[in-house]
Scaffold this motif. Sequence first.
Motif, PDB file in Angstrom:
ATOM      1  N   ILE A  21       0.847  -1.220   0.058  1.00 28.72           N
ATOM      2  CA  ILE A  21      -0.079   0.025   0.192  1.00 28.72           C
ATOM      3  C   ILE A  21       0.864   1.228   0.067  1.00 28.72           C
ATOM      4  CG2 ILE A  21      -1.749   1.288   1.325  1.00 28.72           C
ATOM      5  CD1 ILE A  21      -2.691  -1.235  -0.051  1.00 28.72           C
ATOM      6  N   MET A  22       1.764   1.084   0.698  1.00 24.28           N
ATOM      7  CA  MET A  22       2.880   2.548   0.788  1.00 24.28           C
ATOM      8  C   MET A  22       3.469   2.722  -0.544  1.00 24.28           C
ATOM      9  SD  MET A  22       4.395   1.841   4.757  1.00 24.28           S
ATOM     10  CE  MET A  22       5.988   1.492   3.886  1.00 24.28           C
ATOM     11  N   ASN A  23       4.079   1.519  -0.899  1.00 25.23           N
ATOM     12  CA  ASN A  23       4.468   1.668  -2.585  1.00 25.23           C
ATOM     13  C   ASN A  23       3.475   1.978  -3.586  1.00 25.23           C
ATOM     14  OD1 ASN A  23       7.060   1.142  -1.399  1.00 25.23           O
ATOM     15  ND2 ASN A  23       6.669  -1.136  -1.771  1.00 25.23           N
ATOM     16  N   MET A  24       2.271   1.798  -3.540  1.00 29.27           N
ATOM     17  CA  MET A  24       1.267   2.040  -4.431  1.00 29.27           C
ATOM     18  C   MET A  24       0.869   3.485  -4.156  1.00 29.27           C
ATOM     19  SD  MET A  24      -1.162  -1.269  -4.269  1.00 29.27           S
ATOM     20  CE  MET A  24      -2.618  -0.641  -5.155  1.00 29.27           C
ATOM     21  N   THR A  25       0.825   3.782  -3.126  1.00 26.04           N
ATOM     22  CA  THR A  25       0.234   5.147  -2.712  1.00 26.04           C
ATOM     23  C   THR A  25       1.094   6.247  -2.410  1.00 26.04           C
ATOM     24  OG1 THR A  25      -0.400   4.511  -0.390  1.00 26.04           O
ATOM     25  CG2 THR A  25      -2.037   3.977  -2.231  1.00 26.04           C
ATOM     26  N   ASP A  26       2.217   6.136  -2.272  1.00 27.17           N
ATOM     27  CA  ASP A  26       3.109   6.962  -1.311  1.00 27.17           C
ATOM     28  C   ASP A  26       2.884   7.667  -0.147  1.00 27.17           C
ATOM     29  OD1 ASP A  26       5.279   6.825  -3.439  1.00 27.17           O
ATOM     30  OD2 ASP A  26       4.151   8.150  -4.790  1.00 27.17           O
ATOM     31  N   LEU A  27       1.818   6.855   0.521  1.00 30.26           N
ATOM     32  CA  LEU A  27       1.511   7.403   1.854  1.00 30.26           C
ATOM     33  C   LEU A  27       2.570   6.904   2.755  1.00 30.26           C
ATOM     34  CD1 LEU A  27      -2.397   6.277   1.782  1.00 30.26           C
ATOM     35  CD2 LEU A  27      -1.529   8.537   1.587  1.00 30.26           C
ATOM     36  N   SER A  28       2.601   7.550   4.068  1.00 29.45           N
ATOM     37  CA  SER A  28       3.690   7.170   4.759  1.00 29.45           C
ATOM     38  C   SER A  28       3.513   5.966   5.704  1.00 29.45           C
ATOM     39  CB  SER A  28       3.897   8.463   5.859  1.00 29.45           C
ATOM     40  OG  SER A  28       2.628   8.422   6.825  1.00 29.45           O
ATOM     41  N   ARG A  29       4.292   5.389   6.382  1.00 26.47           N
ATOM     42  CA  ARG A  29       4.145   4.206   7.053  1.00 26.47           C
ATOM     43  C   ARG A  29       3.245   4.580   8.302  1.00 26.47           C
ATOM     44  NH1 ARG A  29       6.426   2.589  11.870  1.00 26.47           N
ATOM     45  NH2 ARG A  29       6.767   0.282  11.856  1.00 26.47           N
ATOM     46  N   ASN A  30       3.216   5.524   8.824  1.00 28.53           N
ATOM     47  CA  ASN A  30       2.363   5.803   9.943  1.00 28.53           C
ATOM     48  C   ASN A  30       1.024   5.962   9.542  1.00 28.53           C
ATOM     49  OD1 ASN A  30       4.549   5.926  11.922  1.00 28.53           O
ATOM     50  ND2 ASN A  30       4.661   7.914  12.014  1.00 28.53           N
ATOM     51  N   THR A  31       0.935   6.656   8.520  1.00 26.43           N
ATOM     52  CA  THR A  31      -0.467   6.661   7.911  1.00 26.43           C
ATOM     53  C   THR A  31      -1.359   5.320   7.334  1.00 26.43           C
ATOM     54  OG1 THR A  31      -0.095   9.110   6.894  1.00 26.43           O
ATOM     55  CG2 THR A  31      -2.118   7.688   5.953  1.00 26.43           C
ATOM     56  N   VAL A  32      -0.588   4.510   6.803  1.00 28.94           N
ATOM     57  CA  VAL A  32      -0.842   3.032   6.506  1.00 28.94           C
ATOM     58  C   VAL A  32      -1.103   2.266   7.827  1.00 28.94           C
ATOM     59  CG1 VAL A  32      -0.266   0.848   5.284  1.00 28.94           C
ATOM     60  CG2 VAL A  32       0.136   3.256   4.143  1.00 28.94           C
ATOM     61  N   LYS A  33      -0.084   2.502   8.679  1.00 27.08           N
ATOM     62  CA  LYS A  33      -0.286   1.531  10.108  1.00 27.08           C
ATOM     63  C   LYS A  33      -1.484   1.783  10.591  1.00 27.08           C
ATOM     64  CE  LYS A  33       2.097   0.579  14.292  1.00 27.08           C
ATOM     65  NZ  LYS A  33       3.167   0.904  15.109  1.00 27.08           N
ATOM     66  N   ALA A  34      -2.054   3.459  10.785  1.00 19.06           N
ATOM     67  CA  ALA A  34      -3.120   3.840  11.264  1.00 19.06           C
ATOM     68  C   ALA A  34      -4.352   3.305  10.824  1.00 19.06           C
ATOM     69  CB  ALA A  34      -2.970   5.213  11.705  1.00 19.06           C
ATOM     70  N   LEU A  35      -4.260   3.229   9.541  1.00 18.80           N
ATOM     71  CA  LEU A  35      -5.599   2.893   8.705  1.00 18.80           C
ATOM     72  C   LEU A  35      -5.592   1.397   8.728  1.00 18.80           C
ATOM     73  CD1 LEU A  35      -5.016   5.247   5.417  1.00 18.80           C
ATOM     74  CD2 LEU A  35      -6.640   5.573   6.948  1.00 18.80           C
ATOM     75  N   VAL A  36      -4.616   0.594   8.629  1.00 21.59           N
ATOM     76  CA  VAL A  36      -4.877  -0.939   8.422  1.00 21.59           C
ATOM     77  C   VAL A  36      -5.117  -1.412  10.015  1.00 21.59           C
ATOM     78  CG1 VAL A  36      -3.589  -2.934   8.521  1.00 21.59           C
ATOM     79  CG2 VAL A  36      -3.387  -1.162   6.669  1.00 21.59           C
ATOM     80  N   GLY A  37      -4.559  -0.652  11.280  1.00 22.15           N
ATOM     81  CA  GLY A  37      -4.898  -0.977  12.604  1.00 22.15           C
ATOM     82  C   GLY A  37      -6.123  -0.555  12.947  1.00 22.15           C
ATOM     83  N   GLY A  38      -6.906   0.218  12.247  1.00 26.66           N
ATOM     84  CA  GLY A  38      -8.073   0.880  12.753  1.00 26.66           C
ATOM     85  C   GLY A  38      -8.310   2.015  13.802  1.00 26.66           C
ATOM     86  N   ILE A  39      -6.705   2.587  14.099  1.00 24.93           N
ATOM     87  CA  ILE A  39      -6.809   3.568  14.915  1.00 24.93           C
ATOM     88  C   ILE A  39      -6.987   4.964  14.621  1.00 24.93           C
ATOM     89  CG2 ILE A  39      -5.194   1.911  16.492  1.00 24.93           C
ATOM     90  CD1 ILE A  39      -2.963   3.438  15.288  1.00 24.93           C
TER      91      ILE A  39
END
Length: 76
Positions: A21-39
């Motif tokens: 997801i990070m590679n596809m979207t250029d979103l930061s690791r923290n953003t992807v982690k928060a979205l995936v983790g539901g936090i």
Amino acid sequence: MAIHFDLKKIMDERGLTPADIMNMTDLSRNTVKALVGGINTRIDFPTLDVLCEKLGVNPGDLIKYVPNEKDASPQE
């Protein structure tokens, strides 16, 4: 929380990792982690836009409303 973000479900269905997801979207690791983790408690439109574009989904595929148990009870 009555609003659920289903990125993890889509990732599981497609065999994608957070790194994908990070590679596809250029979103930061923290953003992807928060979205995936539901936090996460909010999402910016540009983030939602890039996820929809790169995953080929609509916002409704990512965001779900699930009523709270107390909200679902009949009114007295």
